[in-house]
Structure formats: structure tokens, C-alpha cells
Write a protein that holds these residues in place. Structure first.
Motif, PDB file in Angstrom:
ATOM      1  N   UNK A 240       0.794  -1.220   0.000  1.00 54.16           N
ATOM      2  CA  UNK A 240       0.000   0.000   0.000  1.00 54.16           C
ATOM      3  C   UNK A 240       0.823   1.265   0.000  1.00 54.16           C
ATOM      4  N   UNK A 241       0.077   2.374  -0.001  1.00 53.06           N
ATOM      5  CA  UNK A 241       0.659   3.704   0.131  1.00 53.06           C
ATOM      6  C   UNK A 241      -0.003   4.389   1.319  1.00 53.06           C
ATOM      7  N   UNK A 242       0.817   4.994   2.165  1.00 55.45           N
ATOM      8  CA  UNK A 242       0.311   5.634   3.371  1.00 55.45           C
ATOM      9  C   UNK A 242       0.756   7.100   3.375  1.00 55.45           C
ATOM     10  N   UNK A 243      -0.157   8.017   2.982  1.00 58.52           N
ATOM     11  CA  UNK A 243       0.199   9.440   2.947  1.00 58.52           C
ATOM     12  C   UNK A 243       0.204  10.071   4.329  1.00 58.52           C
TER      13      UNK A 243
ATOM     14  N   UNK B 268       2.669  10.929   6.330  1.00 58.35           N
ATOM     15  CA  UNK B 268       3.582  10.339   7.305  1.00 58.35           C
ATOM     16  C   UNK B 268       4.474  11.428   7.889  1.00 58.35           C
ATOM     17  N   UNK B 269       3.890  12.247   8.770  1.00 61.15           N
ATOM     18  CA  UNK B 269       4.668  13.332   9.385  1.00 61.15           C
ATOM     19  C   UNK B 269       5.878  12.774  10.129  1.00 61.15           C
ATOM     20  N   UNK B 270       7.027  13.395   9.899  1.00 64.04           N
ATOM     21  CA  UNK B 270       8.242  12.975  10.591  1.00 64.04           C
ATOM     22  C   UNK B 270       8.912  11.754  10.010  1.00 64.04           C
ATOM     23  N   UNK B 271       8.431  11.284   8.846  1.00 60.66           N
ATOM     24  CA  UNK B 271       8.990  10.042   8.290  1.00 60.66           C
ATOM     25  C   UNK B 271      10.456  10.169   7.914  1.00 60.66           C
ATOM     26  N   UNK B 272      10.915  11.389   7.662  1.00 58.26           N
ATOM     27  CA  UNK B 272      12.288  11.574   7.196  1.00 58.26           C
ATOM     28  C   UNK B 272      13.321  11.461   8.305  1.00 58.26           C
TER      29      UNK B 272
ATOM     30  N   UNK C  57      10.458   0.317   3.643  1.00 55.53           N
ATOM     31  CA  UNK C  57       9.556   1.143   2.850  1.00 55.53           C
ATOM     32  C   UNK C  57      10.346   2.126   1.998  1.00 55.53           C
ATOM     33  N   UNK C  58       9.665   2.711   1.045  1.00 57.07           N
ATOM     34  CA  UNK C  58      10.232   3.842   0.305  1.00 57.07           C
ATOM     35  C   UNK C  58       9.359   5.063   0.575  1.00 57.07           C
TER      36      UNK C  58
ATOM     37  N   UNK D  77       4.858   0.659   0.578  1.00 54.41           N
ATOM     38  CA  UNK D  77       5.330  -0.677   0.907  1.00 54.41           C
ATOM     39  C   UNK D  77       4.903  -1.700  -0.131  1.00 54.41           C
ATOM     40  N   UNK D  78       5.827  -2.555  -0.516  1.00 57.62           N
ATOM     41  CA  UNK D  78       5.541  -3.617  -1.483  1.00 57.62           C
ATOM     42  C   UNK D  78       5.925  -4.959  -0.875  1.00 57.62           C
ATOM     43  N   UNK D  79       4.917  -5.796  -0.660  1.00 60.67           N
ATOM     44  CA  UNK D  79       5.122  -7.142  -0.100  1.00 60.67           C
ATOM     45  C   UNK D  79       5.954  -7.089   1.193  1.00 60.67           C
TER      46      UNK D  79
END
Length: 400
Positions: free
Chosen positions: A144-147, A149-153, A184-185, A205-207
Motif C-alpha cells: 500500500x501507500x500511506x500518505x 507520514x509526518x516525521x517520516x524523514x 519502505x520507500x 510498501x511492497x510485499x
């Protein structure tokens, strides 16, 4: 991993110490805020200062070197950080409340997060739309894609939500899986007017395999119940979800306070009021009243938010708050938001059109507040409805 002497000593930090540390960071964060806004990511200097001051450990369990700070202390610290930079405070808030949520998970999962790093930060989002999960031996494979994502960096882990579907394809539940960001990317999708420094991009995320010991049901976050067997796991709010919602108000209190601070600076510059007899704004009754009203609205917001914080803190180690208390917390948030918006609007009017210049810090404060205050879960209308229905004994409309 044996703790260092500094980590052991740091555990003695009091609530007042944590708030004082946040206050001490205000000026540095204020200086770094423009660069963070420009690059859409708080600066490395700001991150290092926040980490060194222990701000990323506000919600981390004590047994892993964190502070496990109460709601009132956390909000006061976040508000102080937000007076310097609301975006930096927002990222810190995300780590505080999501680390708290992660502490509901198994002891094995907690050791994987914090066993070797008490500063490890967990970020995440509650948006599970567009994600899928397939049950496999020992866990789930998630895509999936999870928009947002505050603070992910700057985080190490994320709590990634995914749906559990019934045989007929309907939603049977939601679960959160702890996933290292290395699995994840990150898509650069955070192009928005305010809170730009939060770097709230999209995780992809992929698989991705998420083992069972790193999965927690949404119901546990809403209504309590830790997967940990450690006694300290019982020393958390009865509903982590309501604590997570209330936590959003910390940076917004800070942004509102920063706007009022800047209004005072504008008045103190002693400029004349164009088109009037007043040679200094401080001499004008209308400016005086606007400023006094802005300060009063700010006070109102603090009073409501901190009352709600006390409700959350009283639930630590007990049952979740009842429907009326939950509703009142949501109503307190609604009243605080409206009061802060009035304070910010009045402050911008005091500063005049120049407040909206791109080089004026008030412009960024205004953008950050107005963006953050529109977080979907803070919807003041839904908050008011939630309280009204609880008071009248009607079926709740909110899921938490």
C-alpha cells in the motif's frame, strides 16, 4: 543492552525539567524554521537539538530510557517548542504519541525498537485506505501507500495501518503493524501551504512482511489493553487514541502563542496607525483591545486543552474515559481551536498586511496554524456533535 550513565541519570528529569528544556529550544527552532519551511523538512540542526534535549523520548517507556511523560507535561513541552517552530513541534508530537501507541505492543517488539536506541522514533498515520493485507504464516504481507507520514524523514519505525476484511469483502477491523522505514520507500508528496517542515510524505510498501508480534488491533489503541506483560505497560492512558488526538493540540497552542508574541513585537515597534491621530499603535484603544482579546483567547485555549490533558492523565492505569468524558475532551479541543483561530486572526490584523509578507515569520506561523488546525480528526463540528450526543445519551457518531 546496558544503559549508559548519562541515560540512567537522564531518567531523573522532572516534568518541569522537560518543559524547561523545550523552552530553551525555542530560539534555536525559531532561527531554523524558515529553512525547514523552505526545504519541506525540519533542518538537521533542529533534529539534533530536539534529540539531544530528549524531546524524542517524551512518549517512550521509562524502562527503555524514555520519559513516559504525562499528557499535561507533553502538551506544555510541545507548546513551548511550537512557539519556536510549529512544524518541529508537530514532528516531536508525532513521535511522542506514536511511541506511546507502540508501547502497547509486545515486549519483543518494544525491544526491537528501543533496546539499542532509546531515541528511536516511531511515526505513522491512521490512513489505511489503499492498503491491503494477506494473512500468511506468522503474520501478514502488506502492500500500500500511506500518505501524511509526518516525521517520516527522521523516524526509525512507522505504525502502518491495514484493513482486515471479512469473507464478503466488508471491513472487519483495522490493525497497525510496526514496520522499520528501511522496509519502505518514501514518495515526495508533501507540497502544501503550511506545516511544510513536517515532511509529511507518503510511505510506500511492497510485499512487506509484518510479524504477529509487531501487530496491534485498533481496538486496543481506542479502548486500552496492552500486549506487553511488563507492569509499566499498565501506566498508560486508558485510551491511547484520545491521547493521540489531544496531542495534536500541543503544536497548535505553540503556533497560536507565537502569533500573539509577534503581534506584541509589532505593537512595540511603535509605528503610527495610518489614517489616524495615533503615532504609536500602543496608544490606540482598538489595538489595545485586539491585543488583550488575542491574549485572552490564547488563555482560553490553554485552559481547555490542559483540562482535557488532566482528564487523560486521570485515566492512566485505569479504565478508558467514559463517553461523556471523551466527548468533553473533543469539545475542549473544538473550543480551543476556535479560540486559537481568533487569537491568530487578531494577531495578524495587529501586524497588518505586512504580516503576510513571505519574509515575515508571522506568515509562516499563520500558514502552519491554519493547516495544522484542519487535521481531519480535529474537526470541531464532529467534536461538538460527539459531546452533545454523549450528554444526551445518544449513540456515538465517532469511532473513538
Amino acid at each position: 543492552m546496558p544503559e549508559t550513565l548519562s541515560q540512567s541519570a537522564d531518567r531523573t528529569a522532572t516534568d518541569a525539567d522537560l518543559i524547561a528544556r523545550a523552552t530553551d529550544l525555542r530560539e534555536l527552532l525559531r532561527k531554523e524554521a524558515a529553512a525547514g519551511d523552505e526545504q519541506r523538512n525540519i533542518t538537521d540542526t533542529a533534529v539534533a537539538a530536539l534529540r539531544d534535549a530528549g524531546m524524542f523520548r517524551l512518549g517512550t517507556p521509562r524502562r527503555w530510557g524514555g520519559y513516559q511523560a504525562g499528557m499535561r507535561t507533553t502538551l506544555q513541552a510541545l507548546a513551548e517548542l511550537g512557539r519556536g517552530d510549529a512544524a518541529a513541534s508537530w514532528v516531536t508530537m508525532i513521535y511522542a504519541v506514536t511511541n506511546l501507541a507502540a508501547s502497547l505492543n509486545t515486549d519483543r517488539a518494544q525491544e526491537e525498537i528501543w533496546g539499542d536506541n532509546p531515541d528511536a522514533a516511531v511515526a505513522g498515520t491512521s490512513n489505511f485506505m489503499g492498503s491491503t493485507a494477506v494473512r500468511v504464516d506468522g503474520g501478514y504481507v502488506v502492500n500500500g501507500k500511506w500518505p501524511f507520514n509526518s516525521g517520516c524523514l527522521h523516524a526509525d519505525w512507522t505504525m502502518t495501518p491495514f484493513p482486515i476484511l471479512a469473507e464478503d469483502g466488508s471491513l472487519a477491523g483495522v490493525r497497525f503493524g510496526l514496520v522499520p522505514y528501511t522496509d519502505l520507500t518514501i514518495e515526495d508528496t508533501w507540497h502544501i501551504a503550511g506545516m511544510r517542515g513536517t515532511g509529511s510524505n507518503t510511505a510506500v510498501g511492497t510485499d512487506v512482511f509484518v510479524p504477529d508480534h509487531r501487530i496491534i488491533e485498533f481496538d486496543r489503541i481506542v479502548s486500552g489493553g496492552s500486549r506487553s506483560e511488563h507492569p509499566e505497560a499498565q501506566e498508560i492512558p486508558g485510551s491511547v487514541q484520545i491521547a493521540m488526538i489531544l496531542g495534536l493540540m500541543g503544536p497548535l497552542l505553540g503556533a497560536g502563542h507565537a502569533a500573539v508574541d509577534l503581534a506584541r513585537e509589532a505593537i512595540d515597534k511603535g509605528r503610527p496607525v495610518i489614517g489616524s491621530i495615533y503615532q504609536k499603535a500602543a496608544e490606540s484603544p482598538s489595538y489595545q483591545l485586539n491585543y488583550a482579546t488575542a491574549v485572552s483567547r490564547l488563555d482560553t485555549a490553554y485552559l481547555h486543552v490542559l483540562r482535557a490533558a488532566d482528564d487523560v492523565d486521570r485515566s492512566v492505569g485505569t479504565e478508558p474515559p467514559d463517553d461523556v468524558t471523551r466527548g468533553r475532551i473533543r469539545m475542549d479541543i473544538a473550543v480551543a481551536l476556535q479560540s486559537l483561530r481568533e487569537a491568530v486572526t487578531l494577531s495578524m490584523s495587529i501586524g497588518g498586511a505586512g504580516s503576510f509578507a513571505t519574509v515575515n515569520p508571522a506568515n509562516r506561523v499563520w500558514r502552519d496554524f491554519e493547516t495544522g488546525a484542519r487535521h481531519a480528526i480535529l474537526n470541531p463540528g464532529i467534536g461538538a456533535e460527539t459531546y452533545a450526543r454523549a450528554l444526551l445519551g445518544l449513540e456515538p457518531i465517532a469511532v473513538f
